[in-house]
Design a protein around this motif. Structure first.
Motif, PDB file in Angstrom:
ATOM      1  N   ASP A   1       0.854  -1.190   0.000  1.00 50.29           N
ATOM      2  CA  ASP A   1       0.000   0.000   0.000  1.00 50.29           C
ATOM      3  C   ASP A   1       0.887   1.234   0.000  1.00 50.29           C
ATOM      4  O   ASP A   1       1.474   1.604   1.025  1.00 50.29           O
ATOM      5  CB  ASP A   1      -0.909  -0.020   1.237  1.00 50.29           C
TER       6      ASP A   1
ATOM      7  N   GLY B   1       0.028   4.673   2.186  1.00 48.61           N
ATOM      8  CA  GLY B   1      -1.085   4.117   2.963  1.00 48.61           C
ATOM      9  C   GLY B   1      -1.333   4.784   4.296  1.00 48.61           C
ATOM     10  O   GLY B   1      -2.245   4.377   5.020  1.00 48.61           O
TER      11      GLY B   1
ATOM     12  N   LEU C   1      -1.066  -1.171  -4.299  1.00 45.13           N
ATOM     13  CA  LEU C   1      -2.269  -0.358  -4.137  1.00 45.13           C
ATOM     14  C   LEU C   1      -1.885   1.100  -3.945  1.00 45.13           C
ATOM     15  O   LEU C   1      -0.951   1.413  -3.197  1.00 45.13           O
ATOM     16  CB  LEU C   1      -3.075  -0.834  -2.911  1.00 45.13           C
TER      17      LEU C   1
ATOM     18  N   ARG D   1      -4.188   4.419  -2.972  1.00 43.42           N
ATOM     19  CA  ARG D   1      -5.546   4.842  -2.610  1.00 43.42           C
ATOM     20  C   ARG D   1      -5.539   6.317  -2.198  1.00 43.42           C
ATOM     21  O   ARG D   1      -4.825   6.710  -1.289  1.00 43.42           O
ATOM     22  CB  ARG D   1      -6.064   3.965  -1.471  1.00 43.42           C
TER      23      ARG D   1
END
Length: 432
Positions: A238, A241, A313, A315
């Protein structure tokens, strides 16, 4: 105005309302109900434009800033908190909260037209009680939006008021370092997060953090349940993150999952994150590792992005960056994905990073962002203005995001729409 008549639009709206709130249809999925509600909102807005006409609708839109001011006024004074589960008169509220009756009366009247609060015994009784709409204005409500309202109607509202001036001084391509509406509104230079971290404004930073949690719960809580996290190959890296808010939700929702997470962020953030995770259950702590890194560094080695992992990822990251910067970030990620695994890589606590324990598939990149789509509601478009005003960010269209992925050497293979403002774009390095 659209080509369809108001009657045709109203008939479609009626059918949608029946499908949503009528007899339960077991064949209708949760996603279909969610999309039907979004469509019902769009139709209602269109019918309202028809009914008001261009002149009245335009002025009403211009004056919607006053409705935001009324919402902030009532929320900041804690009117819903004071009323609680009782009925309170205007004089009771004003005396307890030390607020001018004329101001509060006007603000309450404005919100009453939107369904907030209930005036007991009808208009002019000046006795009020809470209802379902005013409940989230209370600080202790399980779905409280009090911090979000304060942040949006204060920092966001004031920053957006300087967009005209910010546009005049900024370069045509939105880049980091250009003065933002927030900079001009509050008279400071540099990133907003540094400003909010200063002693005089730390309360704003704290409110912003709580506001982000409340907005996530309102708009994107279903990301945890609606995306097929069970199909993700472990470990998941991530990037950016933060303290691992998503991971906290996933480890709580799926305690038996074998999915391991590696959070990469700046050193100060991951150090704070590691402290926060000390309070998480043991089964959750075993599934998390932290790495200090910078995904925009000049070389792959300097980014410290773990290499050769199966899933990556990003985000709520890319909307903060200009197009060329997004491409540079994505190219660094692509290089890490295609590099051999770092067998000697370690987390900030010195423990070795986990490696993929199953036969690897082609590495996947998951981009979780709010996108402007046909299905997008009003929230997506107002948020795009706020993001621009606060940090020169941009909410992109689905096509724009896919094109940036292509420039960086990725191919989008699937776009996952959920019962959320966010979508997840699944991408792989091109040519594999």
């Amino acid at each position: 105005m659209p080509d369809r008549s108001p009657v045709e639009l109203a008939e479609e709206l009626l059918q949608l309302v029946k499908s949503i709130y009528g007899q339960t249809n077991s064949k209708t999925s949760d996603q279909e109900v969610y999309d039907a509600k979004r469509r019902a909102q769009q139709l209602s807005d269109t019918i309202r434009r028809y009914a008001a006409g261009p002149l009245e609708y335009t002025i009403t839109l211009a004056e919607s800033c006053h409705e935001s001011a009324a919402l902030r006024f009532v929320t900041e004074y804690g009117v819903a908190d004071f009323i609680g589960d009782d009925t309170k008169t205007l004089s009771d509220i004003c005396e307890a909260l030390k607020v001018n009756p004329r101001y509060l009366s006007v603000a309450l009247n404005c919100l009453l037209t939107h369904g907030y609060f209930e005036e007991v015994r009808g208009m002019d009784s000046r006795a009020f009680r809470n209802n379902a709409m005013s409940g989230p204005l209370r600080e202790q409500h399980p779905q409280s939006l009090k911090a979000a309202i304060g942040f949006i109607c204060d920092d966001g509202y004031k920053a957006a008021g300087y967009l005209v001036e910010a546009a005049r001084v900024a370069d045509r391509s939105v880049v980091k370092g250009a003065p933002t509406g927030l900079n001009l509104a509050f008279g400071f230079e540099g990133p907003a997060f540094q400003h909010w971290a200063s002693p005089d404004h730390a309360w704003r930073g704290k409110r912003m953090g709580l506001a982000m949690k409340q907005l996530h719960q309102m708009a994107n809580a279903n990301v945890v349940t609606d995306f097929e996290w069970h199909s993700v190959q472990s470990p998941l890296v991530d990037l950016g993150g933060g303290i691992g808010t998503l991971e906290m939700a996933l480890t709580e929702a799926y305690p038996e999952s074998a999915l391991h997470f590696i959070i990469v962020d700046i050193a100060e953030t991951v150090k704070n994150a590691a402290t926060v995770w000390e309070n998480q259950p043991p089964h959750a702590r075993r599934r998390i590792s932290f790495v200090a890194g910078d995904f925009l560094a000049g070389t792959l080695e300097d980014t410290h992005i773990p290499c050769g992992q199966p899933t990556y990822l990003m985000r709520h990251i890319l909307h903060d960056w200009a197009d060329d910067e997004v491409v540079a970030i994505l190219k660094n990620v692509r290089a890490a994905m295609l590099a051999p695994p770092s067998v000697n890589a370690s987390a900030i606590d010195g423990s070795p990073l986990p490696l993929c324990s199953t036969p690897p598939r082609a590495p996947r990149l998951l981009i979780c962002e709010m996108l402007l789509q046909e299905r997008s509601g009003r929230f997506a478009y107002t948020t795009s203005v706020q993001v621009l005003a606060l940090n020169n960010g941009i909410i992109r269209t689905e096509r724009e995001m896919v094109m940036l992925l292509g420039r960086a050497g990725f191919a989008a293979v699937k776009i996952h729409n959920m019962r959320a403002a966010d979508s997840i774009i699944e991408a792989v390095p091109s040519g594999l």
